[in-house]
Design an enzyme around this catalytic site. Structure first.
Site, PDB file in Angstrom:
ATOM      1  N   ILE A  37      12.713  37.852 -14.125  1.00  0.00           N
ATOM      2  CA  ILE A  37      13.240  37.806 -15.496  1.00  0.00           C
ATOM      3  C   ILE A  37      14.770  37.724 -15.491  1.00  0.00           C
ATOM      4  O   ILE A  37      15.393  37.288 -16.444  1.00  0.00           O
ATOM      5  CB  ILE A  37      12.714  39.009 -16.311  1.00  0.00           C
ATOM      6  CG1 ILE A  37      12.905  38.807 -17.806  1.00  0.00           C
ATOM      7  CG2 ILE A  37      13.339  40.327 -15.831  1.00  0.00           C
ATOM      8  CD1 ILE A  37      12.032  39.700 -18.660  1.00  0.00           C
ATOM      9  N   TYR A 143       1.795  54.471 -14.520  1.00  0.00           N
ATOM     10  CA  TYR A 143       1.897  53.485 -13.428  1.00  0.00           C
ATOM     11  C   TYR A 143       0.647  53.548 -12.538  1.00  0.00           C
ATOM     12  O   TYR A 143       0.032  52.518 -12.228  1.00  0.00           O
ATOM     13  CB  TYR A 143       3.161  53.803 -12.621  1.00  0.00           C
ATOM     14  CG  TYR A 143       3.322  53.049 -11.331  1.00  0.00           C
ATOM     15  CD1 TYR A 143       3.605  51.685 -11.329  1.00  0.00           C
ATOM     16  CD2 TYR A 143       3.243  53.698 -10.096  1.00  0.00           C
ATOM     17  CE1 TYR A 143       3.788  50.998 -10.140  1.00  0.00           C
ATOM     18  CE2 TYR A 143       3.428  53.019  -8.909  1.00  0.00           C
ATOM     19  CZ  TYR A 143       3.705  51.664  -8.930  1.00  0.00           C
ATOM     20  OH  TYR A 143       3.887  50.993  -7.751  1.00  0.00           O
TER      21      TYR A 143
HETATM   22  N1  SER Z   1       7.229  53.593  -4.640  1.00  0.00           N
HETATM   23  C1  SER Z   1       6.448  53.659  -5.826  1.00  0.00           C
HETATM   24  C2  SER Z   1       6.964  54.661  -6.759  1.00  0.00           C
HETATM   25  O1  SER Z   1       7.534  55.630  -6.318  1.00  0.00           O
HETATM   26  C3  SER Z   1       5.043  54.001  -5.470  1.00  0.00           C
HETATM   27  O2  SER Z   1       4.290  52.846  -5.495  1.00  0.00           O
HETATM   28  O3  SER Z   1       6.787  54.533  -7.928  1.00  0.00           O
END
Ligand code: SER
Length: 316
Positions: A37, A143
């Site tokens: 982006i 996430y």
């Molecule tokens: N490194 C990533 C994080 O800390 C983990 O997938 O969000």
């Protein structure tokens, strides 16, 4: 078979630039299009580049058609710490962009898709030591929820439509060329930058917080080894556990002090401590080793030397 042409989405992130260079070596600079982006930064200015907002589905499809892309590496995502600041946006960006790429793979007959999952897909009731490939997954961050849901979608597209989609559950990735953005494992990168430039570091995790980690060159190798493996060796179509090492902030600080004796560390855990505490401490990656021959090269000691030597050469 069409000539291989690769598109990387999110190439401006921590892993993107190094993976782009790895792909240049395999397919030649002309056959690899990096996209992000943002405008291209650093090494990405030397190759082919397209500015792309992956949330614009039409633009994504147009770009894939125009360049006759056959393989996509979809790396764009909001990570664990930034995702918590805007959970709804993290869900939308991480999930919709994956679905756009999977839909494109089906409609445009892409040969292969790569999409990263993460140790964040595990959660507080997952066994913490030597976490197995198949186990309880109850992520607590948005996430992690997108990674677990994404794994399911990848497997669904493989089973239902035969899309050749491949994935790794990355541990924390540590490199010196591109800074990470918004992750919980980022301390393990920051600590090296601060050790070289300021000789002191305040860590946002407690000293004994063990997490699985991997040096950047191993992460690139794991990704390319998986993507280059014959399809029949890729038996897991959700996402493979991969690991290299496991350490805590106190251990990495002590390893740095062997080379930078004046280095000091202080601890001020913040909201990221709870995220780290919900993740595995170490990973069992036997299926990746058995199915497609995964081998890591870097442990804590070797990585520390590489990080310190390279960072000492880069102007601040
Ligand atoms: N490194 C990533 C994080 O800390 C983990 O997938 O969000």
């Amino acid at each position: 078979m069409k000539k291989t042409k690769v598109l990387l989405i999110g190439a401006g992130g921590q892993l993107g630039a190094e993976l782009t260079q790895g792909l240049w070596r395999i397919y030649g600079q002309d056959n690899v299009i990096a996209s992000d982006i943002k405008d291209p930064q650093g090494i990405l200015k030397e190759g082919r580049y397209e500015k792309l907002d992956v949330m614009q589905r039409d633009k994504l499809f147009e770009l894939l058609k125009r360049h006759e892309i056959t393989q996509v590496y979809h790396l764009a995502a909001l990570l664990s710490a930034t995702g918590e600041k805007d959970p709804r946006w993290a869900w939308k960006l991480n999930m919709e962009s994956l679905l756009f790429v999977l839909e494109a793979a089906l409609e445009l007959n892409l040969h292969k898709v790569y999409w990263p999952s993460s140790i964040a897909a595990f959660g507080p009731t997952t066994p913490k030591g030597n976490t197995p490939q198949d186990t309880i997954m109850d992520p607590t961050t948005v996430y992690g929820i997108t990674k677990l849901a994404g794994e399911r979608w990848c497997e669904y597209y493989f089973r239902r439509y035969g899309v050749d989609v491949r994935s790794l559950r990355y541990p924390g990735i540590i490199g010196w060329k591109t800074p990470p953005g918004g992750g919980t494992t980022d301390y393990a990168v920051d600590i090296f930058f601060k050790a070289i430039r300021e000789k002191t570091y305040t860590c946002f995790l407690a000293p004994d917080t063990y997490l699985p980690m991997m040096y950047m060159s191993d992460a690139v190798k794991a990704t390319l080894d998986l993507m280059e493996a014959p399809a029949e060796q890729v038996k897991i179509r959700s996402s493979y556990n991969v690991s290299a090492m496991s350490f805590c902030p106190a251990q990495v600080a002590a390893t740095i002090q062997k080379h930078v004796p004046e280095f000091t560390i202080a601890y001020q855990p913040d909201f990221r401590q709870a995220i780290a505490d919900s993740w595995p401490k170490s990973i069992d990656d036997r299926p990746a080793r058995e199915h497609w021959g995964w081998r890591h090269q870097f442990g804590l000691e070797e990585m520390t030397i590489e990080m310190l030597t390279n960072l000492a050469r880069v102007p601040a």
